[in-house]
Design a protein around this motif. Structure first.
Motif, short mmCIF file in Angstrom:
data_model
loop_
_atom_site.label_atom_id
_atom_site.label_comp_id
_atom_site.label_asym_id
_atom_site.label_seq_id
_atom_site.Cartn_x
_atom_site.Cartn_y
_atom_site.Cartn_z
N PRO A 107 26.08 -49.27 27.15
CA PRO A 107 26.50 -50.50 27.83
C PRO A 107 26.58 -50.33 29.34
O PRO A 107 26.42 -49.24 29.89
N TYR A 108 26.84 -51.45 30.00
CA TYR A 108 27.15 -51.45 31.43
C TYR A 108 28.42 -50.61 31.64
O TYR A 108 29.33 -50.66 30.81
N PRO A 109 28.55 -49.81 32.68
CA PRO A 109 27.68 -49.74 33.88
C PRO A 109 26.58 -48.69 33.78
O PRO A 109 25.88 -48.46 34.76
N ASN A 110 26.45 -48.04 32.61
CA ASN A 110 25.42 -47.00 32.46
C ASN A 110 24.39 -47.45 31.42
O ASN A 110 24.17 -46.77 30.42
N GLN A 111 23.78 -48.59 31.66
CA GLN A 111 22.83 -49.13 30.70
C GLN A 111 21.60 -48.24 30.57
O GLN A 111 20.98 -47.88 31.56
N ARG A 112 21.31 -47.90 29.32
CA ARG A 112 20.10 -47.14 29.03
C ARG A 112 19.44 -47.74 27.79
O ARG A 112 20.12 -48.27 26.91
N PHE A 113 18.11 -47.61 27.74
CA PHE A 113 17.35 -48.14 26.62
C PHE A 113 16.75 -47.00 25.81
O PHE A 113 16.62 -45.87 26.30
N LEU A 114 16.36 -47.30 24.59
CA LEU A 114 15.80 -46.27 23.71
C LEU A 114 14.54 -45.67 24.30
O LEU A 114 14.20 -44.52 24.02
N THR A 115 13.85 -46.42 25.13
CA THR A 115 12.60 -45.94 25.73
C THR A 115 12.84 -45.16 27.03
O THR A 115 11.87 -44.70 27.65
N ASP A 116 14.10 -45.03 27.46
CA ASP A 116 14.39 -44.24 28.67
C ASP A 116 14.28 -42.75 28.36
O ASP A 116 14.51 -42.32 27.22
N PRO A 117 13.94 -41.94 29.37
CA PRO A 117 13.69 -40.51 29.14
C PRO A 117 14.82 -39.77 28.43
O PRO A 117 14.56 -38.87 27.62
N GLU A 118 16.08 -40.12 28.70
CA GLU A 118 17.17 -39.35 28.10
C GLU A 118 17.28 -39.55 26.59
O GLU A 118 17.97 -38.80 25.90
N PHE A 119 16.60 -40.59 26.07
CA PHE A 119 16.63 -40.83 24.62
C PHE A 119 15.28 -40.56 23.97
O PHE A 119 15.00 -41.07 22.89
N GLU A 120 14.45 -39.74 24.62
CA GLU A 120 13.11 -39.51 24.08
C GLU A 120 13.16 -38.81 22.72
O GLU A 120 12.30 -39.06 21.85
N LYS A 121 14.16 -37.96 22.50
CA LYS A 121 14.28 -37.30 21.20
C LYS A 121 14.65 -38.31 20.11
O LYS A 121 14.12 -38.28 19.00
N ASP A 122 15.58 -39.20 20.45
CA ASP A 122 15.97 -40.23 19.48
C ASP A 122 14.81 -41.17 19.19
O ASP A 122 14.61 -41.59 18.04
N LEU A 123 14.05 -41.51 20.23
CA LEU A 123 12.90 -42.39 20.03
C LEU A 123 11.90 -41.74 19.09
O LEU A 123 11.36 -42.40 18.18
N ALA A 124 11.65 -40.45 19.27
CA ALA A 124 10.71 -39.75 18.40
C ALA A 124 11.23 -39.71 16.96
O ALA A 124 10.47 -39.89 16.00
N THR A 125 12.54 -39.50 16.80
CA THR A 125 13.13 -39.47 15.46
C THR A 125 13.01 -40.82 14.78
O THR A 125 12.62 -40.93 13.61
N VAL A 126 13.35 -41.88 15.51
CA VAL A 126 13.28 -43.23 14.96
C VAL A 126 11.85 -43.56 14.55
O VAL A 126 11.59 -44.07 13.45
N LYS A 127 10.89 -43.26 15.42
CA LYS A 127 9.50 -43.57 15.11
C LYS A 127 9.00 -42.76 13.91
O LYS A 127 8.28 -43.28 13.04
N TYR A 128 9.40 -41.50 13.85
CA TYR A 128 8.96 -40.67 12.72
C TYR A 128 9.48 -41.24 11.40
O TYR A 128 8.74 -41.35 10.41
N LEU A 129 10.76 -41.63 11.37
CA LEU A 129 11.34 -42.17 10.14
C LEU A 129 10.72 -43.52 9.78
O LEU A 129 10.54 -43.83 8.59
N LEU A 130 10.37 -44.33 10.78
CA LEU A 130 9.70 -45.60 10.49
C LEU A 130 8.29 -45.37 9.94
O LEU A 130 7.78 -46.18 9.17
N MET A 131 7.66 -44.28 10.34
CA MET A 131 6.36 -43.93 9.76
C MET A 131 6.51 -43.49 8.31
O MET A 131 5.77 -43.92 7.42
N GLU A 132 7.47 -42.63 8.07
CA GLU A 132 7.63 -42.05 6.74
C GLU A 132 8.09 -43.09 5.71
O GLU A 132 7.67 -43.05 4.56
N CYS A 133 8.95 -44.01 6.13
CA CYS A 133 9.55 -44.92 5.16
C CYS A 133 8.54 -45.88 4.54
O CYS A 133 8.76 -46.39 3.43
N VAL A 134 7.40 -46.14 5.21
CA VAL A 134 6.43 -47.10 4.68
C VAL A 134 5.31 -46.42 3.89
O VAL A 134 4.42 -47.10 3.38
N ARG A 135 5.35 -45.11 3.79
CA ARG A 135 4.31 -44.42 3.03
C ARG A 135 4.50 -44.68 1.54
O ARG A 135 5.57 -45.08 1.10
N PRO A 136 3.46 -44.45 0.73
CA PRO A 136 3.58 -44.72 -0.71
C PRO A 136 4.69 -43.89 -1.35
O PRO A 136 4.97 -42.77 -0.93
#
Length: 745
Positions: free
Chosen positions: A61-90
């Motif tokens: 939140p404000y006053p330190n607003q950060r988004f998932l695509t900001d560099p400090e959350f790059e590990k979380d972004l990779a984790t989220v994307k990986y799980l979204l890939m895996e969950c739709v597989r057969p």
């Protein structure tokens, strides 16, 4: 804030994504894209475009607003994307097959990341069992909104407004832009905030004379609070802990150091110990469902409906309703007991004492159709919503069939008829479909979906959201209150039970003329037999899958549909027995006589084990005994409405059934080869003299009418016809004498 087309550079996360094959469900997407487009699940009317998953979402939140695509959350972004890939597989590797479930997975992952960060834990590798216990404790004590301290964030944001560190965001109408305020809290939508914090903001803006438009929860946002946290929703919020442990060896860029859960069943057992499900929707009582369907049939078959369709065909931006047309509409509404037409084209009166032309013709007529369609086809809400034009046809034997969508079913068919089923329907359903097709064509909407309608006056599509519109429809119809006097909201998910309730309860409410009339044309036994057959086939497929694979598919919708039907049937048996025990009704017929005697013995047992003066204890004990007594019993209404059959499918019961004895003689087939009663061989006296037959007082008019008709016909009969009629009349009078005696006892 970053651009939605920017490519991410993830020093630690890019390797894990680079080595993972992008699932085909994400069309023309690269792992590093900030927006993915998913094509998943069955095509439907409301889901025509690919699902957009935007990763540029707020985390802090404000006053330190950060988004998932900001560099400090790059590990979380990779984790989220990986799980979204895996969950739709057969399966068994993946577990997501629909858009709705995919968005819930993404939503749960965002909740997890935001909560973890708010707890001061910067990465998954820093998680501990203590952190998991704190997460669960917050969820358990206060629901979703207790995971994060939003009150403190409101204080910070209001202080920033007061000090002019940030300006109150306004939209083009000079009203508060809540969609811009939401990211200040670290969430993507204002609906994700506790109601109390939204009210605090409104009070603040009101005190300062700043205009705002009232914000309500959007239909797509999960309704989550302390009092309404369902078991399913609680499980969804906890599941990221399971996924992190399950894929720990693959998430080497940020692995969780322990395994929180071994399997989902562990979470389910834990949650069921503490979740409060008081917020569950109160189910409609059978009399309310029958009332709703009767009113819907009355509306669809009234001269008002074709008149409204003709009016819709003449609508244009400068349209004005002629006085004579308004008078006719009001006269028909009055005859139906449905209020009057309002002067405005659009609905203003939310009490629905008056109804607008637009709402009446373009919303309530389609909802009436949906109710009748669901009643006659046993379709669910989303299946009804995605019905297409021109899907009714007649076979060589004159049976009507409907090609209808099927949902949540792993259908391996391909081509234009994939994810569909052909089901038998009645003249009533065909009548309703014909009306809906005429209405759709009158609006001029080009799509092939029945519920895609165009408003010719505004030039925009009509929003037919079942979840929202059925509540207004029920209010307009003056749906009777529940037994306890409280108001019951009609919910779209109840559509799936309309068929079963109509099948079992239709003869208990003969005073509802429209439903009684149309039941003459609605062979519900055909649909019931179809459901049973489809379920047997699905069970066979499932059992074969279990024998060849360790992890079998989920139950098919056909099985679930039959289970819904049988659940309503069990409720019907219990209702009949409870009413008879309380003396509200008397059962007659051979089976009815035996049931009344058994219930009398059961009541005697009740007096031996409880204090009958303690009404609460007595009611609980009676319900418990009746549940045991009703277990395994089936009461099926005869299609012609002259009684109920209590025959189960045991061989001894089937061999005693008069209809099967008649069938055996006529066909020359051994009676032991039959596995169910056959109403095709069950004429009224065949049933009336059967050991499995019973009748309610509500059904006596059938027999009274038959006696009257037979007496009138006998006066002019001669010869062999006279003998046949005299024999039938004697049988009817014998039946009358036995029934009247039993009711008088």
């Amino acid at each position: 804030m970053t651009s939605s087309t920017r490519r991410l550079k993830m020093p630690s996360g890019e390797d894990i994504l680079a080595n993972v094959l992008m699932p085909p469900q994400y069309e023309n997407c690269l792992p590093e894209d900030d927006v993915w487009f998913a094509v998943i699940g069955n095509k439907s009317r409301t889901d025509k475009k690919p699902l957009a998953i935007n990763f540029c979402v707020p985390i802090t939140p404000y006053p330190n607003q950060r988004f998932l695509t900001d560099p400090e959350f790059e590990k979380d972004l990779a984790t989220v994307k990986y799980l979204l890939m895996e969950c739709v597989r057969p399966a068994p590797r993946g577990w997501v097959t629909s858009r709705k479930t995919l968005m819930r997975v993404y939503d749960a992952l965002l909740i997890f990341v935001r909560t973890r960060v708010s707890m001061g834990i910067n990465s998954n590798r820093d998680l501990t069992p203590e952190a998991k216990r704190l997460y669960i404790s917050r969820l358990r004590k206060g629901g979703y909104f207790a995971l994060i301290d939003y009150s403190e964030r409101t204080d910070t944001i209001i202080a920033a407004f007061d000090s002019n560190r940030i300006r109150i965001p306004l939209n083009d109408r000079k009203e508060v832009a809540f969609d811009i305020i939401a990211p200040l809290f670290g969430v993507g939508n204002i609906a994700a905030l506790p109601g109390e914090e939204v009210r605090r903001l409104k009070r603040y803006f009101t005190d300062r004379g700043v205009k705002f438009r009232d914000v309500s929860r959007k239909s797509g946002a999960p309704k989550i609070s302390k009092n309404k946290l369902s078991i399913q929703r609680a499980i969804e919020i906890i599941l990221p802990w399971l996924w992190l442990g399950k894929f720990r060896d693959n998430l080497i860029h940020d692995p969780i150091p322990f395994r929180p859960y071994v399997k989902q069943a562990d979470i389910e057992r834990e949650v069921k110990l503490w979740v409060n499900e008081k917020g569950a929707t109160k189910e409609l009582r059978p009399n309310q469902v029958v009332y709703l369907l009767s009113k819907s049939l009355q509306l669809l078959t009234d001269p008002l409906t074709p008149f409204l369709i003709n009016v819709v065909a003449t609508l244009e931006p400068t349209f004005e309703l002629a006085a004579a047309d308004r008078d006719f509409i009001n006269s028909r509404l009055s005859a139906l007991g449905l209020g009057v037409l309002s002067q405005e084209y659009k609905q203003r009166d939310q009490s629905f004492a008056t109804v607008s032309l637009r709402t009446l013709a373009l919303v309530f007529l389609p909802i009436a159709f949906a109710c009748v369609y669901s009643m006659g086809t046993a379709r669910r809400k989303d299946e009804t919503d995605s019905q297409e034009l021109g899907k009714v046809y007649t076979d060589e034997q004159g049976q009507l069939w409907l090609l209808t969508p099927i949902r949540k079913l792993k259908n391996h068919s391909v081509g234009k008829d994939a994810h569909t089923a052909t089901i038998p329907i009645s003249e009533t359903v065909k009548l309703a479909v014909d009306i809906m097709e005429k209405l759709k064509r009158a609006t001029g909407h080009p799509s092939n979906y029945l519920f895609d309608l165009l408003d010719p006056v505004t030039g925009t599509a009509v929003d037919i959201d079942f979840s929202k519109r059925v509540k207004s429809y029920a209010k307009w119809l003056n749906l009777p209150p529940s037994d306890d006097g409280s108001e019951t909201e009609l919910a779209a998910h109840q559509f799936r039970k309309f068929f079963a309730i109509t099948y079992f309860y239709r003869y208990r409410f003969p005073s509802l003329p429209a439903l009684s009339l149309h039941m003459l044309h609605l062979n519900l036994d055909v649909t019931r037999a179809y459901l049973a057959s489809a379920a047997r086939n699905s069970l066979q497929i499932r059992d074969e899958a279990k024998s060849t694979a360790k992890k079998h598919e989920k139950d098919h919708n056909d099985i679930n549909r039959l289970e819904d039907f049988e659940e309503i049937g069990r409720g019907f048996v219990f209702d009949i027995l409870l009413s008879a025990t309380r003396g509200e009704i008397k059962l007659a017929g051979t089976a009815g006589l035996h049931l009344m005697r058994d219930l009398a013995k059961l009541t005697e047992r009740l007096g031996d084990v409880v204090d009958v003066h303690d009404s609460v204890e007595a009611d609980d004990a009676l319900n418990s005994l009746l549940q045991q007594f009703a277990s395994g019993k089936t009461f099926r209404p005869h299609p012609e409405g002259h009684g109920f059959c209590a025959c189960d499918q045991t061989q001894s019961c089937l061999m005693a059934a008069n209809c099967l004895r008649a069938k055996s003689i006529e066909l020359g087939v051994d009676i032991t080869t039959f596995n169910d009663v056959d109403h095709g061989y069950a004429e009224d006296l065949t049933c009336g003299t059967c050991v499995h037959h019973f009748i309610l007082p509500d059904l006596w008019p059938y027999w009274d009418n038959e006696i009257t008709r037979c007496e009138a016909a006998l006066e002019n009969a001669r010869g062999e016809q006279y003998e046949v009629l005299a024999e039938r009349l004697a049988g009817l009078r014998d039946y009358e004498a036995s029934v009247v005696w039993q009711w008088a006892a």
